[in-house]
Design a protein around this motif. Sequence first.
Motif, PDB file in Angstrom:
ATOM      1  N   TYR A   1      20.480  55.050  59.130  1.00 52.90           N
ATOM      2  CA  TYR A   1      20.678  54.014  58.303  1.00 52.90           C
ATOM      3  C   TYR A   1      21.639  54.296  57.185  1.00 52.90           C
ATOM      4  O   TYR A   1      21.650  55.625  57.056  1.00 52.90           O
ATOM      5  CB  TYR A   1      19.617  53.407  57.605  1.00 52.90           C
ATOM      6  CG  TYR A   1      18.683  52.393  58.109  1.00 52.90           C
ATOM      7  CD1 TYR A   1      18.810  51.131  57.686  1.00 52.90           C
ATOM      8  CD2 TYR A   1      18.090  52.547  59.464  1.00 52.90           C
ATOM      9  CE1 TYR A   1      18.103  50.017  58.151  1.00 52.90           C
ATOM     10  CE2 TYR A   1      17.530  51.455  59.899  1.00 52.90           C
ATOM     11  CZ  TYR A   1      17.280  50.294  59.398  1.00 52.90           C
ATOM     12  OH  TYR A   1      16.655  49.348  60.067  1.00 52.90           O
TER      13      TYR A   1
ATOM     14  N   ARG B   1      23.665  53.472  53.538  1.00 49.63           N
ATOM     15  CA  ARG B   1      23.547  52.889  52.308  1.00 49.63           C
ATOM     16  C   ARG B   1      25.189  52.528  52.031  1.00 49.63           C
ATOM     17  O   ARG B   1      26.072  53.391  51.968  1.00 49.63           O
ATOM     18  CB  ARG B   1      23.082  53.545  51.032  1.00 49.63           C
ATOM     19  CG  ARG B   1      22.985  52.848  50.002  1.00 49.63           C
ATOM     20  CD  ARG B   1      22.339  53.465  48.714  1.00 49.63           C
ATOM     21  NE  ARG B   1      20.679  53.425  49.070  1.00 49.63           N
ATOM     22  CZ  ARG B   1      19.999  52.919  48.276  1.00 49.63           C
ATOM     23  NH1 ARG B   1      20.305  52.578  46.950  1.00 49.63           N
ATOM     24  NH2 ARG B   1      18.574  52.836  48.765  1.00 49.63           N
TER      25      ARG B   1
ATOM     26  N   CYS C   1      25.774  41.074  56.016  1.00 46.48           N
ATOM     27  CA  CYS C   1      24.831  42.263  55.951  1.00 46.48           C
ATOM     28  C   CYS C   1      23.386  41.990  56.461  1.00 46.48           C
ATOM     29  O   CYS C   1      22.797  42.728  57.106  1.00 46.48           O
ATOM     30  CB  CYS C   1      24.343  42.573  54.588  1.00 46.48           C
ATOM     31  SG  CYS C   1      26.070  43.353  53.740  1.00 46.48           S
ATOM     32  N   GLN C   2      22.981  40.702  56.240  1.00 46.55           N
ATOM     33  CA  GLN C   2      21.612  40.270  56.741  1.00 46.55           C
ATOM     34  C   GLN C   2      21.576  40.049  58.132  1.00 46.55           C
ATOM     35  O   GLN C   2      20.863  40.324  59.027  1.00 46.55           O
ATOM     36  CB  GLN C   2      21.006  39.046  56.105  1.00 46.55           C
ATOM     37  CG  GLN C   2      20.674  39.289  54.505  1.00 46.55           C
ATOM     38  CD  GLN C   2      20.574  38.262  53.782  1.00 46.55           C
ATOM     39  OE1 GLN C   2      20.735  37.199  54.161  1.00 46.55           O
ATOM     40  NE2 GLN C   2      20.006  38.394  52.559  1.00 46.55           N
TER      41      GLN C   2
ATOM     42  N   ARG D   1      23.206  41.699  60.316  1.00 45.24           N
ATOM     43  CA  ARG D   1      23.602  43.272  60.790  1.00 45.24           C
ATOM     44  C   ARG D   1      21.905  43.997  60.533  1.00 45.24           C
ATOM     45  O   ARG D   1      22.128  45.132  60.429  1.00 45.24           O
ATOM     46  CB  ARG D   1      24.551  43.932  60.110  1.00 45.24           C
ATOM     47  CG  ARG D   1      25.905  43.360  60.631  1.00 45.24           C
ATOM     48  CD  ARG D   1      26.192  43.217  62.092  1.00 45.24           C
ATOM     49  NE  ARG D   1      27.404  42.430  62.421  1.00 45.24           N
ATOM     50  CZ  ARG D   1      28.443  43.071  62.695  1.00 45.24           C
ATOM     51  NH1 ARG D   1      28.472  44.454  62.739  1.00 45.24           N
ATOM     52  NH2 ARG D   1      29.575  42.400  62.903  1.00 45.24           N
TER      53      ARG D   1
ATOM     54  N   GLY E   1      20.542  44.278  57.790  1.00 42.78           N
ATOM     55  CA  GLY E   1      20.738  44.979  56.368  1.00 42.78           C
ATOM     56  C   GLY E   1      19.352  44.579  55.469  1.00 42.78           C
ATOM     57  O   GLY E   1      18.798  43.450  55.416  1.00 42.78           O
TER      58      GLY E   1
ATOM     59  N   GLN F   1      18.941  44.621  51.209  1.00 49.93           N
ATOM     60  CA  GLN F   1      19.448  44.466  50.144  1.00 49.93           C
ATOM     61  C   GLN F   1      18.650  45.559  49.142  1.00 49.93           C
ATOM     62  O   GLN F   1      17.314  45.146  48.988  1.00 49.93           O
ATOM     63  CB  GLN F   1      19.367  43.157  49.618  1.00 49.93           C
ATOM     64  CG  GLN F   1      20.331  42.938  48.201  1.00 49.93           C
ATOM     65  CD  GLN F   1      20.350  41.737  47.643  1.00 49.93           C
ATOM     66  OE1 GLN F   1      20.430  40.732  48.363  1.00 49.93           O
ATOM     67  NE2 GLN F   1      20.236  41.551  46.266  1.00 49.93           N
TER      68      GLN F   1
ATOM     69  N   TYR G   1      23.360  47.695  50.115  1.00 44.36           N
ATOM     70  CA  TYR G   1      22.558  47.284  51.407  1.00 44.36           C
ATOM     71  C   TYR G   1      22.256  48.668  51.981  1.00 44.36           C
ATOM     72  O   TYR G   1      23.046  49.448  51.996  1.00 44.36           O
ATOM     73  CB  TYR G   1      23.302  46.252  52.222  1.00 44.36           C
ATOM     74  CG  TYR G   1      22.894  44.988  52.091  1.00 44.36           C
ATOM     75  CD1 TYR G   1      21.952  44.253  52.647  1.00 44.36           C
ATOM     76  CD2 TYR G   1      23.699  44.234  51.137  1.00 44.36           C
ATOM     77  CE1 TYR G   1      21.625  43.004  52.543  1.00 44.36           C
ATOM     78  CE2 TYR G   1      23.546  42.853  50.970  1.00 44.36           C
ATOM     79  CZ  TYR G   1      22.431  42.179  51.690  1.00 44.36           C
ATOM     80  OH  TYR G   1      22.295  40.700  51.318  1.00 44.36           O
ATOM     81  N   GLU G   2      20.978  48.903  52.542  1.00 47.29           N
ATOM     82  CA  GLU G   2      20.942  49.693  53.753  1.00 47.29           C
ATOM     83  C   GLU G   2      20.925  49.015  55.130  1.00 47.29           C
ATOM     84  O   GLU G   2      20.417  47.909  55.291  1.00 47.29           O
ATOM     85  CB  GLU G   2      19.375  50.334  53.447  1.00 47.29           C
ATOM     86  CG  GLU G   2      19.571  51.481  52.393  1.00 47.29           C
ATOM     87  CD  GLU G   2      18.319  52.222  52.337  1.00 47.29           C
ATOM     88  OE1 GLU G   2      17.273  51.925  53.231  1.00 47.29           O
ATOM     89  OE2 GLU G   2      18.274  53.110  51.545  1.00 47.29           O
ATOM     90  N   LEU G   3      21.792  49.620  55.951  1.00 48.66           N
ATOM     91  CA  LEU G   3      22.157  49.106  57.189  1.00 48.66           C
ATOM     92  C   LEU G   3      21.935  49.934  58.372  1.00 48.66           C
ATOM     93  O   LEU G   3      22.391  51.218  58.076  1.00 48.66           O
ATOM     94  CB  LEU G   3      23.398  48.514  57.297  1.00 48.66           C
ATOM     95  CG  LEU G   3      23.699  47.364  56.368  1.00 48.66           C
ATOM     96  CD1 LEU G   3      25.041  47.383  55.611  1.00 48.66           C
ATOM     97  CD2 LEU G   3      23.823  46.006  56.995  1.00 48.66           C
TER      98      LEU G   3
END
Length: 143
Positions: free
Chosen positions: A56, A58, A75-76, A78, A80, A82, A97-99
Amino acid sequence: MEIIQERLEREFALTLVTTAPTVAYRVVQTDGTTVVIDSPAKLPAAGKVERVEEPYIRATIHLPAEFLGNVMALCQERRGEQKELRFLGEARAMVTYELPLGEIVHDFYDKLKSMTRGYALDGLRVRRFPPVGAREARPAHQR
């Protein structure tokens, strides 16, 4: 990508082979050893796998506030999560975001730049390797 490849081949007389980017996953095996794989073909037999961990990142994205909704939706999409949202004045925002790295290596940056008309700035760094599927397995109130 083809334009860059053609230009390099023409201007520098190079022969290039382009490949899709890959992401390395950690596989913790039942005997306690850890292996890193970059291809599904290298995955050990199912009986030997205790868990698979995916990297993951950031992402800290600075952008005009008018594009915030679209960037958050990207982001969501993918997967992600928040972590922070701050407004830096009336017209600017910063969202973190962490993705999963596997979700952003192909076209995330291009989509981010096009939806913000090139204004979004980002900083990316690898943060953690949670087990694959761990985020989905947690109750919604813990996400």
